[in-house]
Scaffold this motif. Sequence first.
Motif, short mmCIF file in Angstrom:
data_model
loop_
_atom_site.label_atom_id
_atom_site.label_comp_id
_atom_site.label_asym_id
_atom_site.label_seq_id
_atom_site.Cartn_x
_atom_site.Cartn_y
_atom_site.Cartn_z
N ARG A 3 19.66 -34.99 -21.10
CA ARG A 3 19.22 -36.07 -22.00
C ARG A 3 17.77 -36.47 -21.71
O ARG A 3 17.42 -37.66 -21.69
N SER A 4 16.91 -35.45 -21.51
CA SER A 4 15.51 -35.71 -21.20
C SER A 4 14.62 -35.77 -22.45
O SER A 4 13.43 -36.02 -22.34
N ILE A 5 15.19 -35.52 -23.63
CA ILE A 5 14.40 -35.43 -24.86
C ILE A 5 14.52 -36.73 -25.65
O ILE A 5 15.63 -37.23 -25.85
N ASP A 6 13.39 -37.26 -26.09
CA ASP A 6 13.37 -38.44 -26.94
C ASP A 6 13.49 -37.97 -28.39
O ASP A 6 12.52 -37.44 -28.94
N PRO A 7 14.63 -38.10 -29.04
CA PRO A 7 14.83 -37.53 -30.38
C PRO A 7 13.92 -38.14 -31.44
O PRO A 7 13.57 -37.48 -32.41
N ARG A 8 13.51 -39.39 -31.27
CA ARG A 8 12.65 -40.04 -32.27
C ARG A 8 11.28 -39.38 -32.31
O ARG A 8 10.74 -39.08 -33.38
N ILE A 9 10.70 -39.13 -31.14
CA ILE A 9 9.40 -38.46 -31.08
C ILE A 9 9.55 -36.98 -31.43
O ILE A 9 8.72 -36.40 -32.13
N ALA A 10 10.62 -36.36 -30.95
CA ALA A 10 10.83 -34.94 -31.17
C ALA A 10 10.91 -34.61 -32.67
O ALA A 10 10.42 -33.57 -33.11
N LEU A 11 11.54 -35.49 -33.45
CA LEU A 11 11.68 -35.25 -34.89
C LEU A 11 10.32 -35.18 -35.57
O LEU A 11 10.06 -34.28 -36.37
N TRP A 12 9.43 -36.11 -35.25
CA TRP A 12 8.09 -36.10 -35.86
C TRP A 12 7.28 -34.90 -35.39
O TRP A 12 6.52 -34.30 -36.17
N PHE A 13 7.43 -34.53 -34.13
CA PHE A 13 6.79 -33.32 -33.62
C PHE A 13 7.24 -32.11 -34.44
O PHE A 13 6.43 -31.29 -34.88
N ALA A 14 8.55 -31.99 -34.63
CA ALA A 14 9.10 -30.83 -35.33
C ALA A 14 8.64 -30.78 -36.78
O ALA A 14 8.27 -29.72 -37.30
N LEU A 15 8.63 -31.92 -37.47
CA LEU A 15 8.19 -31.95 -38.86
C LEU A 15 6.72 -31.54 -38.99
O LEU A 15 6.35 -30.78 -39.89
N GLY A 16 5.89 -32.04 -38.10
CA GLY A 16 4.48 -31.66 -38.14
C GLY A 16 4.28 -30.18 -37.87
O GLY A 16 3.47 -29.52 -38.53
N GLY A 17 5.04 -29.64 -36.91
CA GLY A 17 4.93 -28.22 -36.60
C GLY A 17 5.37 -27.34 -37.75
O GLY A 17 4.74 -26.32 -38.05
N LEU A 18 6.43 -27.73 -38.44
CA LEU A 18 6.93 -26.95 -39.57
C LEU A 18 5.92 -26.90 -40.71
O LEU A 18 5.73 -25.87 -41.35
N MET A 19 5.25 -28.03 -40.96
CA MET A 19 4.29 -28.08 -42.07
C MET A 19 3.04 -27.26 -41.79
O MET A 19 2.48 -26.62 -42.67
#
Length: 224
Positions: free
Chosen positions: A159-175
């Motif tokens: 449980r070392s991942i912050d899902p709130r930050i990770a989601l925005w990271f992932a969306l930016g990377g996909l775009m």
Amino acid sequence: MATALCLVAATAIASTTTEFLHSESALMWDIVAPLVGGALFGAQFGFLLSRRIDERLLKGIFCFVLLGIGLRMLLAMSVQAEPGEFHSGYSFLRASGVALIGVMAGTLSPLLGIGGGLIVVPGLLLSMPAIGGNGARAASLAVACVTSLRSIHLYAKERSIDPRIALWFALGGLMGAALGVQFAHLPGVSAYGQRTLGVILVVTALRFARDAFGPRVPVAEPSN
């Protein structure tokens, strides 16, 4: 580091998918396969090592490694953009060398929160120039899919991942990833990318030097 790996994973998966569908795809599976095999082993080893090695010591070591590779990339002649003919000399020994690059990349992923491209791209270009800039880039992104996802899986258990930050990271990377692949195939971009990678490696080395050899930041005591 664990949360940042979500950006690496999203970017790598979107880029590799776009590269696979591109009309001039530079993916070479005889290079990707040993890289991925080595990276899977390296990711597990790196995760275990992250629990035992001092982070400052690790960054001190890679400070000199990345500085040397970065300067080599900056001073080397520009490599060709598209993959050339190298399969005739691609022996088991060469494939083993590629797998070793994968091990190093996989080890760094959970240790430093990177996808391994800082090792894979210069490692392939310096050992196999005929792979071309786009070939090294495509192989690096493919192996980053594996190293980042494996590292995320290992960290998610804790449980070392912050899902709130990770989601925005992932969306930016996909775009951004799909656009980046299209841009990378334009004429002249590969040579520019080689120099840019050299600069990034040198800057990263200096950043590691500050962490490794600078004063330690005191850890705040928990308040009562």
